[in-house]
Design a protein around this motif. Structure first.
Motif, PDB file in Angstrom:
ATOM      1  N   HIS A 117      -4.189  50.269  15.148  1.00 52.64           N
ATOM      2  CA  HIS A 117      -4.251  51.697  15.472  1.00 52.64           C
ATOM      3  C   HIS A 117      -3.142  51.980  16.468  1.00 52.64           C
ATOM      4  CE1 HIS A 117      -5.630  55.577  16.993  1.00 52.64           C
ATOM      5  NE2 HIS A 117      -5.344  55.094  18.190  1.00 52.64           N
ATOM      6  N   GLY A 118      -2.521  53.137  16.321  1.00 55.40           N
ATOM      7  CA  GLY A 118      -1.548  53.605  17.296  1.00 55.40           C
ATOM      8  C   GLY A 118      -1.735  55.092  17.525  1.00 55.40           C
ATOM      9  N   SER A 119      -1.576  55.530  18.741  1.00 54.04           N
ATOM     10  CA  SER A 119      -1.682  56.961  19.047  1.00 54.04           C
ATOM     11  C   SER A 119      -0.753  57.739  18.124  1.00 54.04           C
ATOM     12  CB  SER A 119      -1.288  57.220  20.500  1.00 54.04           C
ATOM     13  OG  SER A 119      -2.106  56.495  21.389  1.00 54.04           O
ATOM     14  N   ASP A 120      -1.228  58.906  17.655  1.00 61.31           N
ATOM     15  CA  ASP A 120      -0.417  59.668  16.700  1.00 61.31           C
ATOM     16  C   ASP A 120       0.421  60.758  17.348  1.00 61.31           C
ATOM     17  OD1 ASP A 120      -2.292  61.640  17.190  1.00 61.31           O
ATOM     18  OD2 ASP A 120      -3.144  61.613  15.172  1.00 61.31           O
ATOM     19  N   GLY A 121       0.375  60.887  18.653  1.00 58.03           N
ATOM     20  CA  GLY A 121       1.201  61.863  19.350  1.00 58.03           C
ATOM     21  C   GLY A 121       0.978  61.744  20.848  1.00 58.03           C
ATOM     22  N   PRO A 122       1.794  62.431  21.636  1.00 57.06           N
ATOM     23  CA  PRO A 122       1.667  62.350  23.092  1.00 57.06           C
ATOM     24  C   PRO A 122       0.303  62.783  23.612  1.00 57.06           C
ATOM     25  CG  PRO A 122       3.760  63.356  22.482  1.00 57.06           C
ATOM     26  CD  PRO A 122       2.967  63.218  21.222  1.00 57.06           C
ATOM     27  N   GLU A 123      -0.279  63.833  23.020  1.00 56.35           N
ATOM     28  CA  GLU A 123      -1.601  64.296  23.467  1.00 56.35           C
ATOM     29  C   GLU A 123      -2.661  63.239  23.182  1.00 56.35           C
ATOM     30  OE1 GLU A 123       0.311  66.099  21.221  1.00 56.35           O
ATOM     31  OE2 GLU A 123       1.227  67.390  22.737  1.00 56.35           O
ATOM     32  N   ALA A 124      -2.583  62.634  21.986  1.00 54.89           N
ATOM     33  CA  ALA A 124      -3.536  61.574  21.634  1.00 54.89           C
ATOM     34  C   ALA A 124      -3.382  60.387  22.579  1.00 54.89           C
ATOM     35  CB  ALA A 124      -3.348  61.145  20.180  1.00 54.89           C
ATOM     36  N   ALA A 125      -2.156  59.996  22.867  1.00 57.21           N
ATOM     37  CA  ALA A 125      -1.928  58.872  23.787  1.00 57.21           C
ATOM     38  C   ALA A 125      -2.510  59.174  25.160  1.00 57.21           C
ATOM     39  CB  ALA A 125      -0.434  58.573  23.887  1.00 57.21           C
ATOM     40  N   ALA A 126      -2.285  60.392  25.647  1.00 53.15           N
ATOM     41  CA  ALA A 126      -2.806  60.776  26.964  1.00 53.15           C
ATOM     42  C   ALA A 126      -4.332  60.752  26.983  1.00 53.15           C
ATOM     43  CB  ALA A 126      -2.291  62.161  27.345  1.00 53.15           C
ATOM     44  N   ARG A 127      -4.974  61.050  25.868  1.00 48.77           N
ATOM     45  CA  ARG A 127      -6.434  61.024  25.785  1.00 48.77           C
ATOM     46  C   ARG A 127      -6.957  59.609  25.568  1.00 48.77           C
ATOM     47  NH1 ARG A 127     -10.381  60.830  22.178  1.00 48.77           N
ATOM     48  NH2 ARG A 127      -9.060  60.751  20.344  1.00 48.77           N
ATOM     49  N   GLU A 128      -6.280  58.820  24.724  1.00 45.40           N
ATOM     50  CA  GLU A 128      -6.782  57.496  24.331  1.00 45.40           C
ATOM     51  C   GLU A 128      -6.571  56.414  25.384  1.00 45.40           C
ATOM     52  OE1 GLU A 128      -6.033  57.967  19.517  1.00 45.40           O
ATOM     53  OE2 GLU A 128      -4.659  56.770  20.710  1.00 45.40           O
ATOM     54  N   ILE A 129      -5.434  56.409  26.034  1.00 50.03           N
ATOM     55  CA  ILE A 129      -5.138  55.321  26.977  1.00 50.03           C
ATOM     56  C   ILE A 129      -6.216  55.196  28.051  1.00 50.03           C
ATOM     57  CG2 ILE A 129      -3.518  54.532  28.764  1.00 50.03           C
ATOM     58  CD1 ILE A 129      -1.250  55.563  26.858  1.00 50.03           C
ATOM     59  N   PRO A 130      -6.664  56.300  28.698  1.00 52.67           N
ATOM     60  CA  PRO A 130      -7.704  56.157  29.731  1.00 52.67           C
ATOM     61  C   PRO A 130      -9.070  55.744  29.186  1.00 52.67           C
ATOM     62  CG  PRO A 130      -6.570  58.266  29.949  1.00 52.67           C
ATOM     63  CD  PRO A 130      -6.117  57.655  28.665  1.00 52.67           C
ATOM     64  N   ILE A 131      -9.294  55.856  27.889  1.00 52.49           N
ATOM     65  CA  ILE A 131     -10.548  55.377  27.300  1.00 52.49           C
ATOM     66  C   ILE A 131     -10.614  53.857  27.400  1.00 52.49           C
ATOM     67  CG2 ILE A 131     -11.837  55.141  25.117  1.00 52.49           C
ATOM     68  CD1 ILE A 131     -10.789  57.949  24.365  1.00 52.49           C
ATOM     69  N   TYR A 132      -9.467  53.207  27.270  1.00 54.26           N
ATOM     70  CA  TYR A 132      -9.418  51.739  27.222  1.00 54.26           C
ATOM     71  C   TYR A 132      -8.890  51.093  28.492  1.00 54.26           C
ATOM     72  CZ  TYR A 132     -10.518  52.117  22.301  1.00 54.26           C
ATOM     73  OH  TYR A 132     -11.155  52.391  21.122  1.00 54.26           O
ATOM     74  N   PHE A 133      -8.125  51.837  29.296  1.00 55.37           N
ATOM     75  CA  PHE A 133      -7.494  51.245  30.476  1.00 55.37           C
ATOM     76  C   PHE A 133      -7.673  52.126  31.699  1.00 55.37           C
ATOM     77  CE2 PHE A 133      -5.220  49.284  26.993  1.00 55.37           C
ATOM     78  CZ  PHE A 133      -5.020  47.978  27.418  1.00 55.37           C
ATOM     79  N   LYS A 134      -8.048  51.501  32.809  1.00 54.82           N
ATOM     80  CA  LYS A 134      -8.013  52.167  34.108  1.00 54.82           C
ATOM     81  C   LYS A 134      -6.547  52.209  34.541  1.00 54.82           C
ATOM     82  CE  LYS A 134     -12.419  50.135  35.303  1.00 54.82           C
ATOM     83  NZ  LYS A 134     -13.049  49.019  35.995  1.00 54.82           N
ATOM     84  N   ALA A 135      -6.200  53.183  35.357  1.00 56.12           N
ATOM     85  CA  ALA A 135      -4.810  53.328  35.807  1.00 56.12           C
ATOM     86  C   ALA A 135      -4.289  52.039  36.435  1.00 56.12           C
ATOM     87  CB  ALA A 135      -4.696  54.496  36.783  1.00 56.12           C
ATOM     88  N   GLU A 136      -5.134  51.360  37.209  1.00 51.96           N
ATOM     89  CA  GLU A 136      -4.685  50.142  37.895  1.00 51.96           C
ATOM     90  C   GLU A 136      -4.490  48.953  36.947  1.00 51.96           C
ATOM     91  OE1 GLU A 136      -9.200  50.465  38.601  1.00 51.96           O
ATOM     92  OE2 GLU A 136      -7.495  51.833  38.652  1.00 51.96           O
ATOM     93  N   GLU A 137      -4.917  49.087  35.712  1.00 51.17           N
ATOM     94  CA  GLU A 137      -4.705  48.018  34.724  1.00 51.17           C
ATOM     95  C   GLU A 137      -3.356  48.138  34.010  1.00 51.17           C
ATOM     96  OE1 GLU A 137      -9.016  46.766  33.061  1.00 51.17           O
ATOM     97  OE2 GLU A 137      -8.392  48.812  32.525  1.00 51.17           O
ATOM     98  N   LEU A 138      -2.651  49.218  34.252  1.00 52.68           N
ATOM     99  CA  LEU A 138      -1.332  49.419  33.645  1.00 52.68           C
ATOM    100  C   LEU A 138      -0.268  49.057  34.663  1.00 52.68           C
ATOM    101  CD1 LEU A 138      -2.049  52.758  31.790  1.00 52.68           C
ATOM    102  CD2 LEU A 138      -2.173  50.425  30.886  1.00 52.68           C
ATOM    103  N   ILE A 139       0.633  48.195  34.288  1.00 56.43           N
ATOM    104  CA  ILE A 139       1.595  47.610  35.215  1.00 56.43           C
ATOM    105  C   ILE A 139       2.966  48.269  35.054  1.00 56.43           C
ATOM    106  CG2 ILE A 139       2.666  45.445  35.977  1.00 56.43           C
ATOM    107  CD1 ILE A 139      -0.455  45.515  36.167  1.00 56.43           C
ATOM    108  N   GLU A 140       3.494  48.762  36.162  1.00 54.66           N
ATOM    109  CA  GLU A 140       4.861  49.310  36.201  1.00 54.66           C
ATOM    110  C   GLU A 140       5.795  48.158  36.565  1.00 54.66           C
ATOM    111  OE1 GLU A 140       5.836  52.494  35.716  1.00 54.66           O
ATOM    112  OE2 GLU A 140       3.861  53.423  35.581  1.00 54.66           O
ATOM    113  N   TYR A 141       6.798  47.925  35.741  1.00 58.42           N
ATOM    114  CA  TYR A 141       7.778  46.890  36.046  1.00 58.42           C
ATOM    115  C   TYR A 141       9.026  47.118  35.205  1.00 58.42           C
ATOM    116  CZ  TYR A 141       6.362  44.635  31.632  1.00 58.42           C
ATOM    117  OH  TYR A 141       6.099  44.369  30.305  1.00 58.42           O
ATOM    118  N   GLU A 142      10.106  46.514  35.626  1.00 57.76           N
ATOM    119  CA  GLU A 142      11.360  46.563  34.881  1.00 57.76           C
ATOM    120  C   GLU A 142      11.569  45.210  34.216  1.00 57.76           C
ATOM    121  OE1 GLU A 142      13.392  49.144  34.248  1.00 57.76           O
ATOM    122  OE2 GLU A 142      11.911  50.357  35.328  1.00 57.76           O
ATOM    123  N   THR A 143      11.986  45.238  32.983  1.00 56.33           N
ATOM    124  CA  THR A 143      12.301  43.982  32.313  1.00 56.33           C
ATOM    125  C   THR A 143      13.768  43.637  32.544  1.00 56.33           C
ATOM    126  OG1 THR A 143      12.915  45.023  30.211  1.00 56.33           O
ATOM    127  CG2 THR A 143      10.596  44.458  30.513  1.00 56.33           C
TER     128      THR A 143
END
Length: 155
Positions: A117-143
């Motif tokens: 499954h993949g989000s089908d648009g920006p609005e869906a992504a904004a709604r779906e991501i917090p269903i599965y992940f708390k903000a602190e579970e998403l890591i900001e980093y540079e590769t």
């Protein structure tokens, strides 16, 4: 180009068929960054939250039965136009109709058991991501390879 995030789920069939490593490898090789990753069991409540727009539809009970039938791997990917890049990589919903070279075209034969499954648009992504992940579970980093994936004016 918009730097976006998308929710991706490796569905129970992908987990049972031991395709998660292959799918993750394809995403990373494409150049998208993984900013969140975990395995979980989707409950009926979580399914209803994720697929809220489908709960009243006749096909929902089969969808719920499938998505709750085993563990899933949830991830958040990030990159330029990540949503459309992932949608293209995934292929058509029905694996039988999906082009070779796509995830569903290479590994799928089903409409319902379609691996990912993949989000089908920006609005869906904004709604779906917090269903599965708390903000602190998403890591900001540079590769260290970011400069080799896209030119500065494409980020």
């Amino acid at each position: 180009m918009a730097n976006e995030r998308s929710l991706i789920l490796f569905k129970p069939d992908a987990v049972q068929r031991r395709l998660c490593g292959e799918l993750l490898s394809r995403i990373e090789k494409r150049g998208l960054k993984i900013v969140g990753l975990k395995m979980l069991q989707v409950t009926k409540e979580l399914s209803a939250q994720h697929y809220a727009e489908h709960v009243e539809k006749p096909f929902y009970p089969l969808l719920e039965e499938f998505i709750t039938s085993g563990p899933v791997v949830a991830l958040v990917v990030e990159g330029p136009e990540a949503i459309s890049v992932m949608r293209t990589m995934m292929g058509s919903t029905n694996g039988r109709e999906s082009a070779l070279g796509t995830i569903r075209g290479d590994f799928g034969l089903s409409r319902q058991m379609n691996l990912i499954h993949g989000s089908d648009g920006p609005e869906a992504a904004a709604r779906e991501i917090p269903i599965y992940f708390k903000a602190e579970e998403l890591i900001e980093y540079e590769t260290t390879l970011a400069g080799w994936v896209c030119a500065d004016d494409e980020k």
